[in-house]
Design an enzyme around this catalytic site. Structure first.
Site, PDB file in Angstrom:
ATOM      1  N   SER A  31      26.249  -4.979   0.658  1.00 27.58           N
ATOM      2  CA  SER A  31      26.261  -5.431   1.841  1.00 27.58           C
ATOM      3  C   SER A  31      26.708  -6.952   1.121  1.00 27.58           C
ATOM      4  CB  SER A  31      24.406  -6.166   2.389  1.00 27.58           C
ATOM      5  OG  SER A  31      24.419  -6.491   3.366  1.00 27.58           O
TER       6      SER A  31
ATOM      7  N   LYS B 167      28.245  -7.220   9.177  1.00 26.82           N
ATOM      8  CA  LYS B 167      28.713  -6.182   7.746  1.00 26.82           C
ATOM      9  C   LYS B 167      29.749  -5.315   8.952  1.00 26.82           C
ATOM     10  CE  LYS B 167      27.059  -8.712   4.533  1.00 26.82           C
ATOM     11  NZ  LYS B 167      25.570  -9.194   4.589  1.00 26.82           N
TER      12      LYS B 167
ATOM     13  N   SER C 138      22.715  -8.643   8.496  1.00 28.17           N
ATOM     14  CA  SER C 138      23.683  -7.431   7.891  1.00 28.17           C
ATOM     15  C   SER C 138      24.212  -6.607   8.495  1.00 28.17           C
ATOM     16  CB  SER C 138      23.308  -7.420   5.749  1.00 28.17           C
ATOM     17  OG  SER C 138      23.486  -8.295   5.290  1.00 28.17           O
TER      18      SER C 138
END
Length: 392
Positions: free
Chosen positions: A199, A145, A142
């Site tokens: 997240s 992101k 993640s």
């Protein structure tokens, strides 16, 4: 006559002796039984407690494998029947990460970090202070992101536009959890907020889908931005980081952190401990995935993003101020959240011991072009020598 009387008395005495003996024996037997019963009664609580303790110990030991009832519907002779099956998860060894498979777990470093990859550099001049396998491209989960956020912000899209979560945003590969349901509507700003802070995978997916040209165009923009930043070991295939094909090196992620730090909205959204956002017009509270940004953590963090998938291990990328010095810290492939935090604490303790004069207290980022000052192979571990005698 006397003889008869004497004989009768003798006979009576002879008969009475065995009877008395029998009664005495029976009395003794009864007494023994009573005593043994009393002993057992006294001993039984202790034994019971021992046995209960033993059972408790066994129960604790046997409770380690998790048991759960699973409801199943079966068809027997044309009729549906509900049955319950007890499944026991005896636990399986942790699967090796991509870093483990590459042998990075064999690399030793002076701080005994549990992360397979680590990098710390001075934000003001890009001086590398510590590195371990920093040039090896690995899945970043993640942390992806943060690039998603950077592309969204720099695209200048309407942050108040309402985006809708659709079935295309549902993770069908890893079946990751999400607090967003299909049909939920949030503004692009709120989608970005919870993608960075919490997240949220579906939020990150929705951000990519609502980019001009759709998700393929968004992923292409992510890769183009990576190349523009000099992130030559980086490749993106989605906007959430769920795919193990999203890869980057620690040095590339340092470049990303420096670029993302230039945007106040990315700093704010990624470091919020919690926030209330509107989902379908109703307020809902979301929280951070990184406990180090909470007010009582003792950390001063200006930007951060965590990540985890099985192939990547526990990862974190962050900007922090330690002893007045602004640094970029990247830790990849730690075995568990606790290990990731412990590595960050070790790194902070070691940086505190450096304390060179002229530490930069500036919160501003370094020009992207100067990141190339990072030298070295990045494979193996190296660190700057402490400039004070403070111990670790």
């Amino acid at each position: 006559m006397h003889k008869l009387l004497i004989g009768a008395l003798i006979s009576a005495l002879c008969l009475s002796v065995p009877v008395t003996t029998v009664h005495a024996a029976q009395g003794a037997k009864k007494t023994t039984v009573k005593k043994s019963t009393v002993k057992r009664a006294k001993a039984s609580p202790a034994k019971a407690s021992k046995s209960k303790a033993g059972l408790r110990r066994v129960a604790r030991f046997e409770a380690q494998p998790r048991e759960r009832l699973v409801k199943r519907v079966v068809v027997e002779r044309g009729k549906r029947k509900v049955v319950y099956q007890r499944l026991t998860n005896v636990g399986t060894p942790a699967r090796p990460t991509m870093g483990d498979l590459a042998g990075l777990n064999l690399t030793r470093d002076p701080l005994d970090l549990k992360s397979n990859v680590a990098l710390v550099l001075d934000q003001s001049n890009s001086e590398v202070l510590f590195e371990k396998n920093a040039n090896v491209a690995l899945p970043i989960a993640s942390i992806t992101k943060m690039m998603t956020g950077l592309v969204v912000v720099e695209a200048g899209l309407d942050m108040d536009e309402v985006l809708t979560v659709t079935d295309e945003d549902v993770d069908r590969a890893k079946f990751s959890s999400s607090r967003l349901k299909v049909g939920d509507q949030l503004t692009r700003r709120n989608m970005l907020h919870i993608a960075l802070m919490s997240s949220e995978n579906r939020a990150a997916s929705a951000l990519g889908r609502h980019y001009p040209g759709g998700l393929p165009a968004f992923v292409a923009a992510m890769n183009a931005k990576a190349q523009a930043l000099g992130m030559h070991d980086t490749r993106y295939v989605d906007s959430s980081g769920l795919s193990k094909q999203n890869v980057a090196s620690a040095r590339d992620l340092a470049r990303l952190a420096l670029a993302a730090y230039e945007h106040p909205i990315l700093r704010e959204f990624s470091t919020d401990p919690k926030a209330v956002v509107e989902r379908n017009g109703r307020p809902v509270q979301f929280g951070t995935t990184n406990g180090l940004v909470t007010p009582n953590s003792g950390w001063e963090i200006g930007l951060q993003k965590t990540g985890f998938i099985n192939e990547a291990g526990r990862c974190v990328m962050m900007q922090a101020v330690i002893e007045g010095r602004a640094v970029i810290m990247v830790l990849l492939d730690a075995k568990g959240s606790a290990a990731r935090v412990a590595d960050a604490m070790r790194m902070r303790k070691w940086l505190t011991a450096l304390k060179p004069p002229g530490f930069s207290a500036s919160g501003g980022g370094t020009a992207i072009g100067t990141v190339g000052a990072m030298g070295g192979s990045g494979y193996g571990a190296s660190m700057a020598a402490p400039r004070t005698s403070a111990g670790m």
